[in-house]
Design a protein around this motif. Structure first.
Motif, PDB file in Angstrom:
ATOM      1  N   LEU A  70       0.870  -1.180   0.000  1.00 11.66           N
ATOM      2  CA  LEU A  70       0.000   0.000   0.000  1.00 11.66           C
ATOM      3  C   LEU A  70       0.903   1.224   0.000  1.00 11.66           C
ATOM      4  O   LEU A  70       1.631   1.470   0.964  1.00 11.66           O
ATOM      5  N   HIS A  71       0.864   1.992  -1.087  1.00 11.64           N
ATOM      6  CA  HIS A  71       1.681   3.209  -1.170  1.00 11.64           C
ATOM      7  C   HIS A  71       0.880   4.395  -0.674  1.00 11.64           C
ATOM      8  O   HIS A  71      -0.242   4.633  -1.104  1.00 11.64           O
ATOM      9  N   VAL A  72       1.476   5.137   0.277  1.00 13.76           N
ATOM     10  CA  VAL A  72       0.835   6.324   0.829  1.00 13.76           C
ATOM     11  C   VAL A  72       1.583   7.550   0.315  1.00 13.76           C
ATOM     12  O   VAL A  72       2.813   7.640   0.444  1.00 13.76           O
ATOM     13  N   ASN A  73       0.842   8.494  -0.236  1.00 11.86           N
ATOM     14  CA  ASN A  73       1.466   9.663  -0.867  1.00 11.86           C
ATOM     15  C   ASN A  73       1.764  10.773   0.144  1.00 11.86           C
ATOM     16  O   ASN A  73       1.340  11.914  -0.009  1.00 11.86           O
TER      17      ASN A  73
ATOM     18  N   VAL B 197       5.036   7.175  -8.998  1.00 14.60           N
ATOM     19  CA  VAL B 197       4.659   5.777  -8.827  1.00 14.60           C
ATOM     20  C   VAL B 197       3.933   5.261 -10.065  1.00 14.60           C
ATOM     21  O   VAL B 197       4.189   4.152 -10.544  1.00 14.60           O
ATOM     22  N   LYS B 198       3.050   6.076 -10.608  1.00 14.27           N
ATOM     23  CA  LYS B 198       2.251   5.665 -11.762  1.00 14.27           C
ATOM     24  C   LYS B 198       3.095   5.418 -13.010  1.00 14.27           C
ATOM     25  O   LYS B 198       2.664   4.726 -13.928  1.00 14.27           O
ATOM     26  N   LYS B 199       4.301   5.948 -13.042  1.00 14.82           N
ATOM     27  CA  LYS B 199       5.197   5.755 -14.191  1.00 14.82           C
ATOM     28  C   LYS B 199       5.942   4.419 -14.119  1.00 14.82           C
ATOM     29  O   LYS B 199       6.546   3.999 -15.115  1.00 14.82           O
ATOM     30  N   GLN B 200       5.901   3.780 -12.966  1.00 15.01           N
ATOM     31  CA  GLN B 200       6.665   2.543 -12.775  1.00 15.01           C
ATOM     32  C   GLN B 200       6.021   1.369 -13.507  1.00 15.01           C
ATOM     33  O   GLN B 200       4.799   1.278 -13.612  1.00 15.01           O
ATOM     34  N   GLU B 201       6.855   0.467 -13.990  1.00 15.05           N
ATOM     35  CA  GLU B 201       6.348  -0.719 -14.699  1.00 15.05           C
ATOM     36  C   GLU B 201       5.553  -1.617 -13.763  1.00 15.05           C
ATOM     37  O   GLU B 201       4.520  -2.174 -14.140  1.00 15.05           O
ATOM     38  N   ARG B 202       6.037  -1.762 -12.547  1.00 15.38           N
ATOM     39  CA  ARG B 202       5.335  -2.563 -11.545  1.00 15.38           C
ATOM     40  C   ARG B 202       4.634  -1.638 -10.552  1.00 15.38           C
ATOM     41  O   ARG B 202       5.249  -0.707 -10.039  1.00 15.38           O
ATOM     42  N   GLN B 203       3.390  -1.929 -10.301  1.00 16.63           N
ATOM     43  CA  GLN B 203       2.581  -1.059  -9.461  1.00 16.63           C
ATOM     44  C   GLN B 203       2.258  -1.704  -8.108  1.00 16.63           C
ATOM     45  O   GLN B 203       2.117  -2.923  -8.012  1.00 16.63           O
ATOM     46  N   PRO B 204       2.147  -0.869  -7.059  1.00 19.26           N
ATOM     47  CA  PRO B 204       1.671  -1.417  -5.770  1.00 19.26           C
ATOM     48  C   PRO B 204       0.231  -1.881  -5.922  1.00 19.26           C
ATOM     49  O   PRO B 204      -0.491  -1.419  -6.825  1.00 19.26           O
ATOM     50  N   GLU B 205      -0.189  -2.773  -5.049  1.00 22.40           N
ATOM     51  CA  GLU B 205      -1.582  -3.239  -5.119  1.00 22.40           C
ATOM     52  C   GLU B 205      -2.559  -2.104  -4.831  1.00 22.40           C
ATOM     53  O   GLU B 205      -3.647  -2.058  -5.419  1.00 22.40           O
ATOM     54  N   TYR B 206      -2.135  -1.171  -3.961  1.00 23.68           N
ATOM     55  CA  TYR B 206      -3.018  -0.065  -3.580  1.00 23.68           C
ATOM     56  C   TYR B 206      -2.206   1.224  -3.463  1.00 23.68           C
ATOM     57  O   TYR B 206      -1.016   1.196  -3.146  1.00 23.68           O
ATOM     58  N   MET B 207      -2.890   2.359  -3.681  1.00 31.45           N
ATOM     59  CA  MET B 207      -2.257   3.656  -3.470  1.00 31.45           C
ATOM     60  C   MET B 207      -3.307   4.637  -2.958  1.00 31.45           C
ATOM     61  O   MET B 207      -4.406   4.739  -3.523  1.00 31.45           O
ATOM     62  N   ILE B 208      -2.974   5.350  -1.874  1.00 33.49           N
ATOM     63  CA  ILE B 208      -3.898   6.305  -1.277  1.00 33.49           C
ATOM     64  C   ILE B 208      -3.131   7.578  -0.915  1.00 33.49           C
ATOM     65  O   ILE B 208      -1.901   7.587  -0.867  1.00 33.49           O
ATOM     66  N   ASP B 209      -3.872   8.650  -0.673  1.00 28.93           N
ATOM     67  CA  ASP B 209      -3.244   9.911  -0.286  1.00 28.93           C
ATOM     68  C   ASP B 209      -2.975   9.977   1.209  1.00 28.93           C
ATOM     69  O   ASP B 209      -1.958  10.532   1.631  1.00 28.93           O
ATOM     70  N   HIS B 210      -3.886   9.411   2.020  1.00 29.16           N
ATOM     71  CA  HIS B 210      -3.744   9.465   3.475  1.00 29.16           C
ATOM     72  C   HIS B 210      -4.210   8.147   4.087  1.00 29.16           C
ATOM     73  O   HIS B 210      -5.133   7.510   3.580  1.00 29.16           O
ATOM     74  N   LEU B 211      -3.601   7.762   5.186  1.00 29.13           N
ATOM     75  CA  LEU B 211      -3.952   6.501   5.834  1.00 29.13           C
ATOM     76  C   LEU B 211      -5.387   6.467   6.334  1.00 29.13           C
ATOM     77  O   LEU B 211      -5.962   5.390   6.498  1.00 29.13           O
ATOM     78  N   LYS B 212      -5.991   7.629   6.579  1.00 27.70           N
ATOM     79  CA  LYS B 212      -7.376   7.651   7.034  1.00 27.70           C
ATOM     80  C   LYS B 212      -8.329   7.097   5.970  1.00 27.70           C
ATOM     81  O   LYS B 212      -9.467   6.743   6.271  1.00 27.70           O
ATOM     82  N   GLU B 213      -7.840   6.973   4.741  1.00 22.13           N
ATOM     83  CA  GLU B 213      -8.659   6.422   3.662  1.00 22.13           C
ATOM     84  C   GLU B 213      -8.691   4.903   3.693  1.00 22.13           C
ATOM     85  O   GLU B 213      -9.535   4.286   3.019  1.00 22.13           O
ATOM     86  N   TRP B 214      -7.784   4.279   4.453  1.00 23.02           N
ATOM     87  CA  TRP B 214      -7.654   2.819   4.412  1.00 23.02           C
ATOM     88  C   TRP B 214      -8.441   2.157   5.526  1.00 23.02           C
ATOM     89  O   TRP B 214      -8.309   2.505   6.695  1.00 23.02           O
ATOM     90  N   SER B 215      -9.253   1.153   5.159  1.00 21.40           N
ATOM     91  CA  SER B 215      -9.994   0.374   6.130  1.00 21.40           C
ATOM     92  C   SER B 215      -9.227  -0.879   6.488  1.00 21.40           C
ATOM     93  O   SER B 215      -8.763  -1.607   5.595  1.00 21.40           O
ATOM     94  N   VAL B 216      -9.064  -1.147   7.779  1.00 21.09           N
ATOM     95  CA  VAL B 216      -8.334  -2.333   8.210  1.00 21.09           C
ATOM     96  C   VAL B 216      -9.256  -3.531   8.400  1.00 21.09           C
ATOM     97  O   VAL B 216      -8.806  -4.644   8.674  1.00 21.09           O
ATOM     98  N   LYS B 217     -10.570  -3.323   8.270  1.00 19.14           N
ATOM     99  CA  LYS B 217     -11.533  -4.411   8.487  1.00 19.14           C
ATOM    100  C   LYS B 217     -11.761  -5.206   7.199  1.00 19.14           C
ATOM    101  O   LYS B 217     -11.702  -4.657   6.106  1.00 19.14           O
TER     102      LYS B 217
END
Length: 254
Positions: free
Chosen positions: A222-225, A234-254
């Protein structure tokens, strides 16, 4: 997908310099409330495990020192496996030196088996010269981490990788790299969680270290910006992370 454990970066993910990144404390609180285990996986070798944990605690994080796994600890573990009791010359912080000394290694300035280099904020020409001469005499070079830069409140500043490159260029000897993105530190950290790698998520801000660690070693990322690598890079890379968000508050741990 629900993950059963997390590997979490520090610099640029939890804090920048001495400032907590928005949403970081809440993210850890949510992991705590849901009983989800995590390990802070950091390339920072300038602090002991206790010192690294205390910084988080002082910032308001509800964590235990045992959740910290640093590249200094991984370096000690690597050396214990390769050459227990080795003689080593350390270029780095006093905390790095104490971590290695407490693991049974002899710190020395001559006749050494390894030169170990971590970020040294008091680096100078004499230290670099001593390291180069010892390597020329046959010592192996270990870099606690390859980070060429890291974020501070003032902006990006040189990291250990930039300084180690001076020794590598001078001697023609490439370092053994311990920290992210190498698998050495990842495998050690995952083992502390007691989970298979496909149930673990690695969270970080640096594509070249954090994200590549997961991509190269079979762990989702999970890439956090909020730190070193902006989203557009990150978007220019050949291999991408499974997820990318701007802030951790956007991510659900459930």
């Amino acid at each position: 997908m629900k993950y059963e454990g997390y590997l979490v970066d520090l610099d640029g993910t939890m804090y920048s310099g001495n400032t907590v990144i928005d949403g970081a404390i809440d993210f850890i609180d949510r992991l705590n409330r849901n009983g989800i285990p995590y390990v802070f996986l950091t390339n920072n070798a300038t602090k002991t495990q206790q010192e690294a944990a205390q910084k988080l605690i002082d910032m308001g994080f509800d964590i235990h020192p045992e959740t910290l796994y640093t590249s200094a600890m991984a370096t000690a573990a690597y050396l214990e496996n390769e050459q227990p009791g080795a003689r080593i010359h350390v270029i780095g912080s006093e905390s790095l030196k104490s971590t290695l000394a407490e693991s049974g290694f002899t710190l020395a300035d001559a006749d050494v088996d390894y030169v170990v280099m971590g970020l040294d904020r008091e680096i100078n020409y004499d230290k670099l010269s001593r390291g180069a001469l010892l390597i020329a005499e046959g010592a192996k070079l270990i870099s606690t981490n390859p980070d060429r830069k890291f974020p501070t409140e003032a902006g990006l500043v040189p990291g250990n990788g930039s300084l180690v490159s001076v020794l590598a260029s001078t001697t023609g000897v490439e370092p053994i790299v311990i920290g992210k993105p190498e698998g050495i530190i990842l495998e050690a950290a995952v083992s502390t969680l007691g989970l298979p790698k496909d149930r673990v998520l690695l969270v970080g801000d640096n594509y070249d270290t954090d994200i590549r660690t997961g991509l190269d070693n079979g762990v989702h990322t999970l890439h956090v910006n909020t730190g070193v690598t902006p989203a557009e890079e990150v978007k220019k890379q050949e291999r991408q992370p499974e997820y990318m968000i701007d802030h951790l508050k956007e991510w659900s741990v459930k």
